[in-house]
Design a protein around this motif. Structure first.
Motif, PDB file in Angstrom:
ATOM      1  N   GLY A   1      56.785  35.694 104.688  1.00 52.28           N
ATOM      2  CA  GLY A   1      57.784  35.829 103.639  1.00 52.28           C
ATOM      3  C   GLY A   1      57.227  36.632 102.476  1.00 52.28           C
ATOM      4  N   GLU A   2      58.037  36.842 101.462  1.00 54.15           N
ATOM      5  CA  GLU A   2      57.641  37.662 100.331  1.00 54.15           C
ATOM      6  C   GLU A   2      57.507  36.837  99.066  1.00 54.15           C
ATOM      7  N   VAL A   3      56.627  37.294  98.180  1.00 55.91           N
ATOM      8  CA  VAL A   3      56.392  36.624  96.899  1.00 55.91           C
ATOM      9  C   VAL A   3      57.441  37.114  95.901  1.00 55.91           C
ATOM     10  N   VAL A   4      58.343  36.216  95.501  1.00 53.72           N
ATOM     11  CA  VAL A   4      59.327  36.513  94.464  1.00 53.72           C
ATOM     12  C   VAL A   4      59.379  35.333  93.510  1.00 53.72           C
ATOM     13  N   LEU A   5      59.912  35.549  92.313  1.00 52.68           N
ATOM     14  CA  LEU A   5      60.071  34.439  91.377  1.00 52.68           C
ATOM     15  C   LEU A   5      60.956  33.366  91.998  1.00 52.68           C
ATOM     16  N   GLY A   6      60.503  32.122  91.898  1.00 51.44           N
ATOM     17  CA  GLY A   6      61.278  31.006  92.437  1.00 51.44           C
ATOM     18  C   GLY A   6      60.934  30.633  93.858  1.00 51.44           C
ATOM     19  N   ALA A   7      60.137  31.454  94.552  1.00 57.95           N
ATOM     20  CA  ALA A   7      59.729  31.093  95.911  1.00 57.95           C
ATOM     21  C   ALA A   7      58.830  29.862  95.855  1.00 57.95           C
ATOM     22  N   GLY A   8      58.957  28.972  96.821  1.00 59.45           N
ATOM     23  CA  GLY A   8      58.173  27.748  96.832  1.00 59.45           C
ATOM     24  C   GLY A   8      56.978  27.843  97.755  1.00 59.45           C
TER      25      GLY A   8
ATOM     26  N   GLY B   1      52.931  29.203 108.885  1.00 62.40           N
ATOM     27  CA  GLY B   1      53.298  28.713 107.556  1.00 62.40           C
ATOM     28  C   GLY B   1      54.129  29.740 106.838  1.00 62.40           C
ATOM     29  N   ALA B   2      54.944  29.309 105.887  1.00 64.19           N
ATOM     30  CA  ALA B   2      55.846  30.252 105.230  1.00 64.19           C
ATOM     31  C   ALA B   2      56.147  29.823 103.808  1.00 64.19           C
ATOM     32  N   LEU B   3      56.466  30.821 102.986  1.00 66.38           N
ATOM     33  CA  LEU B   3      56.994  30.555 101.658  1.00 66.38           C
ATOM     34  C   LEU B   3      58.367  29.914 101.794  1.00 66.38           C
ATOM     35  N   ILE B   4      58.695  29.038 100.856  1.00 63.28           N
ATOM     36  CA  ILE B   4      60.028  28.446 100.803  1.00 63.28           C
ATOM     37  C   ILE B   4      60.924  29.410 100.047  1.00 63.28           C
ATOM     38  N   ALA B   5      62.075  29.711 100.586  1.00 64.99           N
ATOM     39  CA  ALA B   5      62.953  30.710  99.983  1.00 64.99           C
ATOM     40  C   ALA B   5      63.330  30.336  98.560  1.00 64.99           C
TER      41      ALA B   5
ATOM     42  N   ASN C   1      49.561  36.282  99.390  1.00 63.31           N
ATOM     43  CA  ASN C   1      49.823  37.597  99.986  1.00 63.31           C
ATOM     44  C   ASN C   1      49.268  38.734  99.131  1.00 63.31           C
ATOM     45  N   GLY C   2      48.112  38.483  98.511  1.00 62.96           N
ATOM     46  CA  GLY C   2      47.449  39.517  97.730  1.00 62.96           C
ATOM     47  C   GLY C   2      47.935  39.651  96.308  1.00 62.96           C
ATOM     48  N   GLN C   3      48.785  38.733  95.840  1.00 66.25           N
ATOM     49  CA  GLN C   3      49.277  38.785  94.466  1.00 66.25           C
ATOM     50  C   GLN C   3      48.979  37.479  93.740  1.00 66.25           C
ATOM     51  N   ALA C   4      48.390  37.602  92.548  1.00 71.41           N
ATOM     52  CA  ALA C   4      48.108  36.425  91.739  1.00 71.41           C
ATOM     53  C   ALA C   4      49.409  35.899  91.147  1.00 71.41           C
ATOM     54  N   VAL C   5      49.617  34.591  91.250  1.00 74.32           N
ATOM     55  CA  VAL C   5      50.859  33.984  90.764  1.00 74.32           C
ATOM     56  C   VAL C   5      50.562  32.727  89.972  1.00 74.32           C
ATOM     57  N   LEU C   6      51.387  32.484  88.952  1.00 77.45           N
ATOM     58  CA  LEU C   6      51.399  31.209  88.251  1.00 77.45           C
ATOM     59  C   LEU C   6      52.495  30.347  88.865  1.00 77.45           C
ATOM     60  N   VAL C   7      52.212  29.050  89.000  1.00 73.41           N
ATOM     61  CA  VAL C   7      53.103  28.148  89.717  1.00 73.41           C
ATOM     62  C   VAL C   7      53.381  26.916  88.867  1.00 73.41           C
ATOM     63  N   ALA C   8      54.632  26.436  88.889  1.00 73.17           N
ATOM     64  CA  ALA C   8      54.975  25.160  88.273  1.00 73.17           C
ATOM     65  C   ALA C   8      54.601  24.061  89.264  1.00 73.17           C
ATOM     66  N   PRO C   9      53.542  23.281  89.006  1.00 78.19           N
ATOM     67  CA  PRO C   9      53.034  22.336  90.019  1.00 78.19           C
ATOM     68  C   PRO C   9      54.057  21.305  90.486  1.00 78.19           C
TER      69      PRO C   9
ATOM     70  N   ARG D   1      56.253  23.397  92.727  1.00 78.99           N
ATOM     71  CA  ARG D   1      55.479  24.310  93.575  1.00 78.99           C
ATOM     72  C   ARG D   1      56.179  25.658  93.727  1.00 78.99           C
ATOM     73  N   ARG D   2      56.938  26.045  92.726  1.00 80.38           N
ATOM     74  CA  ARG D   2      57.645  27.325  92.772  1.00 80.38           C
ATOM     75  C   ARG D   2      56.980  28.357  91.865  1.00 80.38           C
ATOM     76  N   VAL D   3      56.999  29.607  92.332  1.00 75.97           N
ATOM     77  CA  VAL D   3      56.364  30.712  91.604  1.00 75.97           C
ATOM     78  C   VAL D   3      57.108  30.965  90.306  1.00 75.97           C
ATOM     79  N   ALA D   4      56.351  30.940  89.192  1.00 75.60           N
ATOM     80  CA  ALA D   4      56.951  31.133  87.871  1.00 75.60           C
ATOM     81  C   ALA D   4      56.587  32.484  87.260  1.00 75.60           C
ATOM     82  N   TYR D   5      55.531  33.125  87.775  1.00 73.07           N
ATOM     83  CA  TYR D   5      55.082  34.412  87.225  1.00 73.07           C
ATOM     84  C   TYR D   5      54.278  35.125  88.298  1.00 73.07           C
ATOM     85  N   ILE D   6      54.474  36.441  88.411  1.00 72.28           N
ATOM     86  CA  ILE D   6      53.743  37.262  89.372  1.00 72.28           C
ATOM     87  C   ILE D   6      53.014  38.354  88.609  1.00 72.28           C
ATOM     88  N   ALA D   7      51.707  38.449  88.793  1.00 72.10           N
ATOM     89  CA  ALA D   7      50.930  39.517  88.152  1.00 72.10           C
ATOM     90  C   ALA D   7      51.165  40.808  88.923  1.00 72.10           C
ATOM     91  N   ARG D   8      51.637  41.835  88.229  1.00 66.71           N
ATOM     92  CA  ARG D   8      51.929  43.117  88.879  1.00 66.71           C
ATOM     93  C   ARG D   8      51.138  44.216  88.212  1.00 66.71           C
TER      94      ARG D   8
END
Length: 203
Positions: free
Chosen positions: A157-164, A121-125, A185-193, A196-203
């Motif tokens: 893949g890597e967790v970045v803003l906009g990744a699906g 399985g993989a993150l969507i770019a 991948n060990g990072q808490a993220v907020l997602v636009a349901p 399904r894209r990452v909207a915020y990454i807790a750092r």
């Protein structure tokens, strides 16, 4: 807390074989990009390359999914899918053009750590800027994300803003918010349901 692993990059805690020294190449991050302690998404985040900043690249795996980099005094591994190099005045993604960019291929001991599983399985770019999810993030959603951890799910893949996130990932709704969340991948993220894209990454 025991991790629920959907997938894990087949890299792990690998040691580099003795290689001759090579000149380092320079690349730029297309998004705020994690530097991890090893070549894979399950490794600890040890630093970050801000979007647009340059990084020294010592070499990449074959294919160039992960590259050994140094930025601001921190050496580790970053996703080759979000690093670009200049070839004939044109920026190109290292993952697709490592040889043309003069990136050294690094050879490793093939021994994998215990618990490594087959990639499935993989993150969507994200888009080319890494900013594919432009949604309003309120403080209440961030507080809820931080106060209510969930088990991590590991994706290639890597967790970045906009990744699906693929459909196999269950999203947990944030009460009184249009957002949902997960631990990728060990990072808490907020997602636009809806996307399904990452909207915020807790750092």
């Amino acid at each position: 807390m025991t991790s629920r692993i959907l997938t894990l990059a087949a890299a792990g805690a690998l040691s580099t074989l003795a290689l001759p020294a090579f000149a380092q190449a320079t690349a730029s991050a297309t998004a705020d990009l994690n530097i991890r302690s090893g070549a894979g998404p399950a490794h600890e985040v040890v630093g970050m390359i801000p979007a647009g900043q340059e990084v020294e690249v010592s070499g990449c795996l074959e294919p160039a999914t992960w590259c050994e980099v140094t930025h601001d005094g921190v050496t580790g591994w970053a996703s080759g899918g979000y690093l670009t190099a200049i070839i004939d005045t044109t920026p190109v993604v290292i993952y697709e053009s490592a040889d043309a960019a003069g990136i050294t291929t690094i050879t490793y001991d093939p021994t994998l750590p215990d618990g490594t599983v087959t990639l499935n399985g993989a993150l969507i770019a994200a888009d080319t800027t890494g900013q594919g999810a432009q949604v309003e993030i309120d403080d209440g959603a961030i507080t809820y994300l931080n106060d209510n951890p969930v088990e991590p799910i590991y994706l290639d893949g890597e967790v970045v803003l906009g990744a699906g996130l693929p459909e196999t990932v269950t999203l947990t709704p944030v009460p009184e918010s249009a957002l949902a969340y997960a631990n990728i991948n060990g990072q808490a993220v907020l997602v636009a349901p809806e996307t399904r894209r990452v909207a915020y990454i807790a750092r």
